[in-house]
Design a protein around this motif. Structure first.
Motif, mmCIF file in Angstrom:
data_model
loop_
_atom_site.group_PDB
_atom_site.id
_atom_site.type_symbol
_atom_site.label_atom_id
_atom_site.label_comp_id
_atom_site.label_asym_id
_atom_site.label_seq_id
_atom_site.Cartn_x
_atom_site.Cartn_y
_atom_site.Cartn_z
ATOM 1 N N GLN A 123 -7.110 16.606 -11.465
ATOM 2 C CA GLN A 123 -8.006 15.478 -12.017
ATOM 3 C C GLN A 123 -8.151 13.966 -11.320
ATOM 4 O O GLN A 123 -7.631 13.644 -10.201
ATOM 5 C CB GLN A 123 -7.019 15.443 -13.221
ATOM 6 N N VAL A 124 -9.348 13.872 -11.924
ATOM 7 C CA VAL A 124 -9.641 11.953 -11.506
ATOM 8 C C VAL A 124 -8.465 11.147 -11.789
ATOM 9 O O VAL A 124 -8.590 11.673 -13.509
ATOM 10 C CB VAL A 124 -11.227 12.356 -12.297
ATOM 11 N N LEU A 125 -8.525 10.632 -10.666
ATOM 12 C CA LEU A 125 -7.126 9.559 -10.787
ATOM 13 C C LEU A 125 -7.897 8.438 -10.763
ATOM 14 O O LEU A 125 -8.960 7.823 -10.000
ATOM 15 C CB LEU A 125 -6.036 9.835 -10.305
ATOM 16 N N TYR A 126 -8.003 7.151 -11.897
ATOM 17 C CA TYR A 126 -8.703 5.759 -12.282
ATOM 18 C C TYR A 126 -7.565 4.908 -11.910
ATOM 19 O O TYR A 126 -6.963 4.627 -12.611
ATOM 20 C CB TYR A 126 -9.947 6.216 -12.897
ATOM 21 N N MET A 127 -7.697 4.112 -11.053
ATOM 22 C CA MET A 127 -6.721 3.620 -10.817
ATOM 23 C C MET A 127 -7.043 1.634 -10.864
ATOM 24 O O MET A 127 -8.448 1.771 -9.811
ATOM 25 C CB MET A 127 -6.113 3.417 -9.365
ATOM 26 N N GLU A 128 -6.513 1.080 -10.988
ATOM 27 C CA GLU A 128 -6.585 -0.105 -11.041
ATOM 28 C C GLU A 128 -6.475 -1.027 -9.423
ATOM 29 O O GLU A 128 -5.423 -0.715 -8.663
ATOM 30 C CB GLU A 128 -5.515 -1.326 -11.686
ATOM 31 N N ARG A 129 -7.816 -1.754 -9.265
ATOM 32 C CA ARG A 129 -7.993 -2.186 -7.814
ATOM 33 C C ARG A 129 -7.367 -3.844 -8.172
ATOM 34 O O ARG A 129 -8.049 -4.542 -8.873
ATOM 35 C CB ARG A 129 -9.216 -2.110 -7.709
ATOM 36 N N VAL A 130 -6.462 -4.083 -7.082
ATOM 37 C CA VAL A 130 -6.076 -5.572 -6.770
ATOM 38 C C VAL A 130 -6.022 -6.014 -6.202
ATOM 39 O O VAL A 130 -6.492 -5.361 -5.046
ATOM 40 C CB VAL A 130 -4.525 -5.578 -7.752
ATOM 41 N N GLU A 159 1.197 14.700 -8.617
ATOM 42 C CA GLU A 159 2.411 15.650 -9.460
ATOM 43 C C GLU A 159 2.246 16.355 -10.539
ATOM 44 O O GLU A 159 2.291 17.473 -11.039
ATOM 45 C CB GLU A 159 3.422 15.489 -9.032
ATOM 46 N N HIS A 160 2.065 15.494 -11.680
ATOM 47 C CA HIS A 160 1.883 15.528 -12.718
ATOM 48 C C HIS A 160 0.654 15.799 -13.119
ATOM 49 O O HIS A 160 0.413 16.465 -14.355
ATOM 50 C CB HIS A 160 2.677 14.438 -13.751
ATOM 51 N N ALA A 196 0.930 -1.396 0.057
ATOM 52 C CA ALA A 196 0.221 -0.297 -0.251
ATOM 53 C C ALA A 196 0.899 1.312 0.121
ATOM 54 O O ALA A 196 0.499 2.031 -0.183
ATOM 55 C CB ALA A 196 -1.126 0.057 1.269
ATOM 56 N N SER A 197 1.965 1.555 0.824
ATOM 57 C CA SER A 197 2.339 2.631 1.317
ATOM 58 C C SER A 197 3.494 2.936 0.295
ATOM 59 O O SER A 197 3.595 4.185 -0.993
ATOM 60 C CB SER A 197 3.574 2.678 1.859
ATOM 61 N N CYS A 198 3.668 1.370 -1.279
ATOM 62 C CA CYS A 198 4.488 1.714 -2.823
ATOM 63 C C CYS A 198 2.773 2.215 -3.510
ATOM 64 O O CYS A 198 3.193 3.142 -4.263
ATOM 65 C CB CYS A 198 4.669 0.323 -2.727
ATOM 66 N N VAL A 199 2.377 1.869 -3.199
ATOM 67 C CA VAL A 199 0.868 2.355 -4.204
ATOM 68 C C VAL A 199 0.834 3.599 -3.914
ATOM 69 O O VAL A 199 0.680 5.195 -4.997
ATOM 70 C CB VAL A 199 -0.377 0.932 -4.452
ATOM 71 N N GLN A 200 1.063 3.680 -2.798
ATOM 72 C CA GLN A 200 -0.139 5.547 -2.338
ATOM 73 C C GLN A 200 1.353 6.589 -3.200
ATOM 74 O O GLN A 200 1.118 7.414 -3.851
ATOM 75 C CB GLN A 200 0.637 5.541 -1.385
ATOM 76 N N ALA A 201 2.881 5.684 -2.720
ATOM 77 C CA ALA A 201 3.711 6.458 -3.235
ATOM 78 C C ALA A 201 3.908 6.761 -4.822
ATOM 79 O O ALA A 201 3.875 8.010 -5.436
ATOM 80 C CB ALA A 201 4.950 6.414 -3.154
ATOM 81 N N ALA A 202 3.742 5.833 -5.700
ATOM 82 C CA ALA A 202 3.032 6.013 -6.793
ATOM 83 C C ALA A 202 1.918 7.291 -7.645
ATOM 84 O O ALA A 202 1.856 8.119 -7.875
ATOM 85 C CB ALA A 202 2.802 4.986 -7.783
ATOM 86 N N VAL A 203 1.016 6.628 -6.487
ATOM 87 C CA VAL A 203 0.035 8.397 -6.370
ATOM 88 C C VAL A 203 0.064 9.886 -6.644
ATOM 89 O O VAL A 203 0.024 10.567 -7.632
ATOM 90 C CB VAL A 203 -1.175 7.055 -5.993
ATOM 91 N N GLU A 204 1.297 9.519 -5.739
ATOM 92 C CA GLU A 204 1.600 10.482 -5.516
ATOM 93 C C GLU A 204 2.358 11.465 -6.496
ATOM 94 O O GLU A 204 1.675 12.765 -6.512
ATOM 95 C CB GLU A 204 2.114 10.902 -4.153
#
Length: 85
Positions: free
Chosen positions: A78-85, A73-74, A61-69
């Motif tokens: 905007q709305v982020l639609y992320m795959e749920r795994v 930033e970029h 979860a922390s690795c995924v959260q860092a990627a989301v952040e």
């Protein structure tokens, strides 16, 4: 408002690319999901495609959260639609 897609797995990348194609939306993919030829092909078709330079463990979860952040930033506000795994 534009949607940004984030794929973590091979299954997710296929779904996200299909969704993005119809919406002209940016797609971010986990490292290693697409090879260089696939990245070039999708980009040549006009897809705004960003691949991470490192592997994101979908179960961390922390690795995924860092990627989301990083994505936020970029693509602020905007709305982020992320795959749920």
């Amino acid at each position: 408002m534009q949607v940004v897609f984030f794929a973590l797995t091979r299954h997710g990348v296929a779904e996200m690319l299909d969704l993005a194609r119809g919406n002209n939306a940016p797609v971010w993919v986990n490292q290693g999901l697409l090879d260089a030829a696939d990245l070039d092909r999708w980009r040549s078709e006009g897809v705004s495609l960003t691949d991470f330079l490192y592997w994101i463990d979908p179960s961390d979860a922390s690795c995924v959260q860092a990627a989301v952040e990083t994505i936020r930033e970029h693509h602020p506000h905007q709305v982020l639609y992320m795959e749920r795994v």
